[in-house]
Structures are given as structure tokens and as C-alpha cells.
Design an enzyme around this catalytic site. Structure first.
Site, PDB file in Angstrom:
ATOM      1  N   VAL A 255     -13.973  41.195 -35.741  1.00 44.31           N
ATOM      2  CA  VAL A 255     -12.706  41.512 -35.074  1.00 44.31           C
ATOM      3  C   VAL A 255     -12.635  40.969 -33.656  1.00 44.31           C
ATOM      4  O   VAL A 255     -11.570  41.000 -33.031  1.00 44.31           O
ATOM      5  CB  VAL A 255     -12.457  43.036 -35.043  1.00 44.31           C
ATOM      6  CG1 VAL A 255     -12.264  43.581 -36.452  1.00 44.31           C
ATOM      7  CG2 VAL A 255     -13.594  43.768 -34.338  1.00 44.31           C
ATOM      8  N   GLY A 256     -13.743  40.455 -33.136  1.00 48.34           N
ATOM      9  CA  GLY A 256     -13.711  39.928 -31.774  1.00 48.34           C
ATOM     10  C   GLY A 256     -14.964  39.138 -31.462  1.00 48.34           C
ATOM     11  O   GLY A 256     -16.038  39.389 -32.019  1.00 48.34           O
TER      12      GLY A 256
ATOM     13  N   GLY B 103     -16.812  37.062 -27.935  1.00 50.61           N
ATOM     14  CA  GLY B 103     -16.741  36.687 -26.527  1.00 50.61           C
ATOM     15  C   GLY B 103     -18.053  36.103 -26.064  1.00 50.61           C
ATOM     16  O   GLY B 103     -18.943  35.801 -26.868  1.00 50.61           O
TER      17      GLY B 103
ATOM     18  N   MET C  62     -20.469  37.450 -24.493  1.00 50.27           N
ATOM     19  CA  MET C  62     -21.642  38.305 -24.678  1.00 50.27           C
ATOM     20  C   MET C  62     -22.047  38.463 -26.138  1.00 50.27           C
ATOM     21  O   MET C  62     -23.188  38.783 -26.433  1.00 50.27           O
ATOM     22  CB  MET C  62     -21.380  39.684 -24.076  1.00 50.27           C
ATOM     23  CG  MET C  62     -21.385  39.717 -22.559  1.00 50.27           C
ATOM     24  SD  MET C  62     -23.041  39.612 -21.859  1.00 50.27           S
ATOM     25  CE  MET C  62     -23.660  41.262 -22.133  1.00 50.27           C
ATOM     26  N   GLY C  63     -21.118  38.266 -27.057  1.00 46.42           N
ATOM     27  CA  GLY C  63     -21.480  38.439 -28.453  1.00 46.42           C
ATOM     28  C   GLY C  63     -20.284  38.672 -29.355  1.00 46.42           C
ATOM     29  O   GLY C  63     -19.140  38.390 -28.992  1.00 46.42           O
TER      30      GLY C  63
ATOM     31  N   VAL D 276     -18.097  41.274 -32.204  1.00 47.38           N
ATOM     32  CA  VAL D 276     -17.762  42.661 -32.508  1.00 47.38           C
ATOM     33  C   VAL D 276     -17.248  42.724 -33.944  1.00 47.38           C
ATOM     34  O   VAL D 276     -16.353  41.961 -34.335  1.00 47.38           O
ATOM     35  CB  VAL D 276     -16.686  43.212 -31.546  1.00 47.38           C
ATOM     36  CG1 VAL D 276     -16.356  44.663 -31.908  1.00 47.38           C
ATOM     37  CG2 VAL D 276     -17.162  43.124 -30.103  1.00 47.38           C
TER      38      VAL D 276
ATOM     39  N   LYS E  73     -21.015  45.993 -31.750  1.00 48.63           N
ATOM     40  CA  LYS E  73     -21.105  44.793 -30.913  1.00 48.63           C
ATOM     41  C   LYS E  73     -22.549  44.291 -30.892  1.00 48.63           C
ATOM     42  O   LYS E  73     -23.470  45.044 -30.584  1.00 48.63           O
ATOM     43  CB  LYS E  73     -20.634  45.093 -29.487  1.00 48.63           C
ATOM     44  CG  LYS E  73     -20.641  43.875 -28.576  1.00 48.63           C
ATOM     45  CD  LYS E  73     -19.981  44.177 -27.230  1.00 48.63           C
ATOM     46  CE  LYS E  73     -19.922  42.931 -26.360  1.00 48.63           C
ATOM     47  NZ  LYS E  73     -19.215  43.189 -25.073  1.00 48.63           N
TER      48      LYS E  73
ATOM     49  N   ASP F   6     -14.214  43.224 -13.546  1.00 54.79           N
ATOM     50  CA  ASP F   6     -13.408  42.329 -14.393  1.00 54.79           C
ATOM     51  C   ASP F   6     -12.168  43.062 -14.916  1.00 54.79           C
ATOM     52  O   ASP F   6     -11.838  42.983 -16.102  1.00 54.79           O
ATOM     53  CB  ASP F   6     -14.238  41.791 -15.557  1.00 54.79           C
ATOM     54  CG  ASP F   6     -13.649  40.510 -16.162  1.00 54.79           C
ATOM     55  OD1 ASP F   6     -12.848  39.852 -15.467  1.00 54.79           O
ATOM     56  OD2 ASP F   6     -13.987  40.183 -17.304  1.00 54.79           O
TER      57      ASP F   6
END
Length: 509
Positions: A21-22, A24, A26-27, A29, A45, A148
Site C-alpha cells: 500500500v505504500g 518510500g 525508508m521501506g 508498507v 512497515k 518533516d
């Protein structure tokens, strides 16, 4: 297309992974089912394999720890439930699954209405405040700077209990401020939302997040950025944040001047010129929420009688999405067995998912309830400290056709119940009015909600504190009689103001 090997995988003998589902820096999800908790949907995640080094593992674990501890403090931070390492030695953590829209999506086509803006930005501020206040980490208070804050890191979800709720995501680059630690100085963040000091790699404090919040608030209100660089490079944004003035607000947007001033203060280049805390911002937002209230002039009164008033239009429950579930709880609240079935008014606290909520219970004829649904509601608080600390909580329901209906409730501020209700009114800044019919007392017939502005909330807290140290030297009944007499003196003045405000509203409409 290569099949995702994680699809269907059972992680830690508990979490069954499904779709990605995601993704980025960092990794990744994944959506997953918690098989132990009956298939509850969660998000998992994983740290990116490209980042598998001791430093990134430590940062990833810190992100999980921060989010877990903050999620316990505030419902406006994504909650982390579990942390572990899979069979390939890749760290992961499990968090609540949030199905909603980011602020980016919410403002994609239209700027927010003022009411919705105030509600959602207040949620963000509450989440930020909990971070800035800090968490207890290994016995040390550690304050957290998000670093952020931007629209894509805020998600708006429809909570089955609370309605629309904003939550802060991604504490992946958050910094813990520990007195005993050496703080590294490096740039991390998103260029368009970074404070000048963040661009320089300086040591940051909560005022850097406040700058980023200011950029985001401007964007939410206008759909534009307050600063536009000559180019999108680091140097271009550095120059914009340091040297460019924010674009002025368009008069066509009809944004209150007080709100414009707040946003521009948040965008001050020097951090000492910004609001110094999120609480300062929250106080201003609360005052904006009560801009439509019409104050009633103070009157000459005995030196021991303190008066404060507030008035807001009754909001029918179905117009407030954020209160829909609490309204349902109120509608299911039955008339207490220890109260007589007659036309009386009393206050109590009821349990809700947000904690104890103050309510005013009223029993009327069925027809009278129907007549009062469209009423204007005016609130006034009278406090007496001598001979006995007592609060008279007055609610006036008024419409031109049916006239005034006075709802008076006495709170003994030397009692635990009176103290609790007064402080709850102060803390929550609103209360519900529960209407019961004489011949149908088994359930509430209608619920209305009324807001107490920031100034009156402060007075309620001060009166509660004063009552704790004030000695009672007289009878409770005598105190009630004094307050009742003062109310009778005030009624004509209140009604005159109410009618005048109705005429003003009619002429301006």
C-alpha cells in the site's frame, strides 16, 4: 510483472500480509491481517533492504518506539502496536491501518472551508504538542521534533467513533532531544516546508516544526505555496526560505485577519518571532472558533459574584460529522432512575470514547422539545464564592415564535461532582444538551451541542481552583437563592441582547 513474494506471507506467526500500500525511502508498507485478533486489518512497515546497516536499523527502531509512545499520548499520531525482525533479519513494525486521504488529496481541488480547516489543523497541533512535550524514554524526558511536517504526512480518516480525525504520520526522521546526547547537525526534510535553520543544518527545536506548520496552513487555506523559489534546487529553496517574503493572502478568500496574522507569524524567518509553542497556536485557533459569539455586557454586581457569559448557536447534531458517534451515545442515554420524572434540569458526566463528557439533561413536554430544536442557545455562567462556592450554569433557548426557555443548573464547587463537571466544561470547551420527553423517558429524544469559548473555559478552571481554597461559611441553599436573584436581574438584559442579535443577523442576511 513480478509477483510480490510477501503477498500471503505469514509474519511472526501472526500477521498475514496482503497488498503493498505504500513505498518510500525508508521501506515498504503492506496491508495485513492480525490473525490473533480476529483478522483486524493492520499495516506492516519493513525497512528497505538497501538500508540494512546498524545506523538505519537504529533509526528504524527509534521511529517505531517514538510512534508507539506518542500513539499512547495522542489519537492524532499513528499508533504502533508491535516491532520485530523477520526470518531474513529485516526489521519491521506493525501499526494501525489508516484508510483515508492525505492533506495533499484533501486540498487537491478546493481549499478547505474555515470550519474544517480549524478542526483539522487543531488535530495536527494536538499531535505535534504531544511530541514537543516529550516522551519518557529509559527514564529520561525526550522532546521530539518531527522535522518533516507537510500535507502528505497528515492523513484524514473517518473514525467510527469520532468522525473526521487528522493524524500525523512518518516520524522516520524525527529527532529526540536528549540533554545527555550529542546532537548531530545535518539536513533532513522536504525542501518546500523546511525552516531557514533546518536548511542550514542547525540544531532544531519545536519552532522549526511551527515554521513547517505555517507553510502547510498557508497551503491548506489557499492551495498555493507561500514561497516560490527561482528554481527547485536546494539553493533555490534556501534563498526563498531565507530572503523571500510570503505571498499575501488574497482578499477573495475572506480569511480572518487574525488567522492570516497567525500563519504569517509561523513563517517568520527568525524563530524568536514565531509562536514559541504549539499551545500558543492552539489558543489562537480556539479564539477563532468562537468568533461568531456575541458577548453580553457585564453588569454591576456584588463583589463576591463573578459573571461570565458565552453564546453560540445550537448546532443540530446531524450537521457535525465529528460528533455523530458521541451523539448516538447521548441518544442511548436513559433518564437516571434516581431522578424524578418531571420538568427539571441537571448536569452529569457520561462516558464516551473521548472520556467523560459534560451534558445538561432536560425534561420537557414532547411538543416543547420540538419547538426548541431550532432555537438559538445563549450560555452564561455566574459564580459565587461567599457564603458558599457555587456556580450557576445558565442556558437560554430562544426563538421568536416560542420565546425564551431558561435552563438553570447549580454546581456545588465544593463537591467532587461539581469540580469534575466544571473542569470538564473547561477542558472540553463544549457540552451537549440532552432532551427527554415527559411521557417517553426511556431514551433521549434530541441532542444539541454548544461551544464555550476560550476565555470562559479559562474562567471555569479558575473558579474551580478558587473554590478548592475557599472556605464555606454559609448554607448551600442561601448561595443558590443569591444566584437565582441575580439571574432574575439579568434576564431582561440577556433577552434584549438576544433579540438585538437576531435583528442584526436578519438585516445582514
Amino acid at each position: 510483472m513480478n509477483k510480490d513474494l510477501n503477498h500471503g506471507r505469514l509474519l511472526a506467526n501472526r500477521y498475514q500480509l496482503s497488498d503493498l500500500v505504500g513505498e518510500g525511502a525508508m521501506g515498504k508498507v503492506y496491508r495485513a491481517r492480525d490473525t490473533i485478533l480476529g483478522g483486524v486489518t493492520v499495516a506492516v512497515k519493513f525497512l528497505s533492504q538497501a538500508l540494512l546497516n546498524d545506523n538505519m536499523r537504529e533509526r528504524f527502531e527509534r521511529e517505531a518506539t517514538i510512534s508507539a509512545l506518542l500513539g499512547e499520548k495522542s489519537i492524532h499520531v499513528v499508533r504502533v502496536k508491535d516491532y520485530g525482525v523477520d526470518k531474513n533479519n529485516i526489521p519491521f513494525y506493525v501499526m494501525e491501518f489508516l484508510s483515508g486521504a492525505s492533506f495533499n488529496e484533501v486540498i487537491r481541488f478546493n481549499p478547505l472551508t474555515l470550519d474544517r480547516f480549524l478542526t483539522l489543523i487543531r488535530h495536527v497541533c494536538l499531535g505535534l504538542e504531544s511530541a514537543h512535550q516529550g516522551i519518557d524514554l529509559n527514564g529520561e524526558l525526550c522532546r521530539i521534533i518531527h522535522r518533516d511536517i507537510k500535507p502528505s504526512n497528515i492523513i484524514v480518516v473517518q473514525d467510527p467513533t469520532l468522525g473526521e480525525v487528522a493524524k500525523i504520520l512518518d516520524f522516520g526522521i524525527a529527532k529526540l532531544i536528549q540533554a545527555s546526547a550529542n546532537q548531530t547537525q545535518s539536513f533532513m526534510g522536504t525542501l518546500a516546508y523546511c525552516s531557514p535553520e533546518q536548511m542550514e543544518g542547525q540544531e532544531l527545536d519545536n519552532r522549526s516544526d511551527i515554521y513547517s506548520l505555517g507553510v502547510m496552513m498557508y497551503e491548506m487555506l489557499t492551495m498555493d505555496m507561500p514561497l516560490l523559489p527561482q528554481n527547485s534546487s536546494f539553493g533555490g529553496w534556501y534563498q526563498a526560505h531565507h530572503n523571500f517574503k510570503p505571498e499575501p493572502f488574497s482578499h477573495q478568500l475572506q480569511i480572518p485577519e487574525k488567522l492570516q496574522t497567525l500563519v504569517l507569524r509561523c513563517l517568520a524567518k527568525a524563530r524568536e518571532d514565531r509562536p514559541q509553542s504549539v499551545r500558543e497556536i492552539l489558543n489562537i485557533l480556539e479564539s477563532l472558533e468562537s468568533l461568531e459569539s456575541i458577548p453580553i455586557d457585564h453588569i454591576t454586581n456584588p463583589s463576591n459574584l463573578l459573571i461570565h457569559d458565552d453564546q453560540t448557536q445550537v448546532a443540530v447534531d446531524k450537521t457535525l460529522n465529528t460528533e455523530s458517534s458521541i451523539t448516538e451515545i447521548c441518544l442511548q442515554t436513559t433518564w437516571p432512575q434516581n431522578k424524578p420524572l418531571r420538568k427539571i434540569v441537571f448536569a452529569q458526566l457520561i462516558s464516551t470514547p473521548l472520556g467523560e463528557a459534560p451534558v445538561l439533561c432536560v425534561m420537557l413536554d414532547q411538543e416543547d422539545i420540538h419547538n426548541r430544536i431550532a432555537s438559538i442557545c445563549y450560555n452564561q455562567f455566574l459564580y459565587l464564592n461567599y457564603p458558599h462556592p457555587m456556580l450557576l450554569w445558565i442556558t437560554l433557548l430562544y426563538n421568536a415564535e416560542h420565546g425564551p426557555k431558561w435552563l438553570s443548573c447549580y454546581l456545588d464547587l465544593k463537591s467532587n461532582k461539581g469540580q469534575q463537571i466544571s473542569r470538564s466544561l473547561s477542558e472540553q470547551g463544549k457540552y451537549r444538551i440532552l432532551f427527554y420527553a415527559l411521557n417517553q423517558s426511556s431514551r433521549c429524544q434530541h441532542v444539541a451541542s454548544s461551544v464555550i469559548n476560550a476565555q470562559n473555559r479559562k474562567m471555569l478552571e479558575q473558579w474551580a481552583n478558587l473554590s478548592q481554597v475557599t472556605r464555606s461559611v454559609g448554607d448551600v441553599t442561601l448561595a443558590k437563592e443569591i444566584l437565582k436573584t441575580e439571574l432574575e436581574k439579568l434576564k431582561d438584559k440577556i433577552l434584549s441582547k438576544v433579540k438585538q442579535s437576531k435583528l442584526t443577523d436578519a438585516s445582514s442576511g
